[in-house]
Design a protein around this motif. Structure first.
Motif: not given
Length: 200
Positions: A53-54, A75-83, A144-149
């Motif tokens: 999470n970037e 621009k990161p494709d997945y960000s601001q998902h800390c919580f 999560s490595r295999a089903q990331e999207a």
């Protein structure tokens, strides 16, 4: 203004202020989960997501010691998902069970299972017989490595990191004594009940 009007205004004010204060107080009163005596320990290599999470910003000091920020490029494709990721990590740890002996399922089935996990409580563990079984993978890291999207699309939007009932407390100052007390509580909780969600 008549005296009666003032009394009515006061009554109306009390009618919404009291529930508001009660709701705010409830934000501090999160139920405490308890871990079974035989619960396994949290393993960072197995029980966390494989993807990052970037942040959208880069933070650094320049040569003169001035604090600088800049948009991250690209621009990161997945960000601001800390919580979102913190909460989901705990939900998978408490309420899911991975079974690598079962065959890998299709995307539709995994989407259904992930949504069941996300809908579960992050505070209390489900009984072993009621945990969501994730077939085909040994742990969250492998899954999560295999089903990331699929996980990125179904764990929740970034807005969830900003709208939390406990955020209002951050506007108040904290004393050193309070920080020490809270640190001791966190350490005790980790030793007794395993991972927890902390807003920093």
């Amino acid at each position: 203004m008549k005296r009666g009007d003032g009394q009515n205004a006061s009554n109306h004010l009390s009618a919404w202020v009291c529930p508001l204060l009660l709701a705010l107080a409830a934000g501090c009163a999160a139920p405490r989960g308890t871990a079974p005596a035989d619960a396994r320990r949290f393993d960072f290599q197995r029980d966390t997501f494989a993807f990052a999470n970037e942040l959208r910003w880069e933070y650094r000091y320049d040569a003169n010691g001035n604090w600088k920020t800049a948009w991250r490029e690209p621009k990161p494709d997945y960000s601001q998902h800390c919580f979102v990721l913190a909460r989901c990590t705990r939900q998978f740890f408490l309420n899911a069970r991975f079974d690598p002996r079962q065959p890998i399922a299709d995307e539709r089935e995994y989407r259904r299972l992930v949504r069941r996990v996300v809908a579960s409580s992050p505070r209390r563990s489900l009984p072993e017989g009621e945990k969501v079984v994730i077939p085909g993978y040994a742990d969250l890291r492998e899954f999560s490595r295999a089903q990331e999207a699929l996980l990125k699309a179904n764990c929740g939007g970034a807005w969830r990191s900003y709208f939390q009932r406990g955020h209002w407390r951050m506007i108040f100052p904290f004393t050193r004594r309070h920080q020490q007390s809270m640190a001791a509580q966190l350490v005790a909780h980790l030793a007794r009940d395993g991972p927890l969600i902390v807003h920093v």
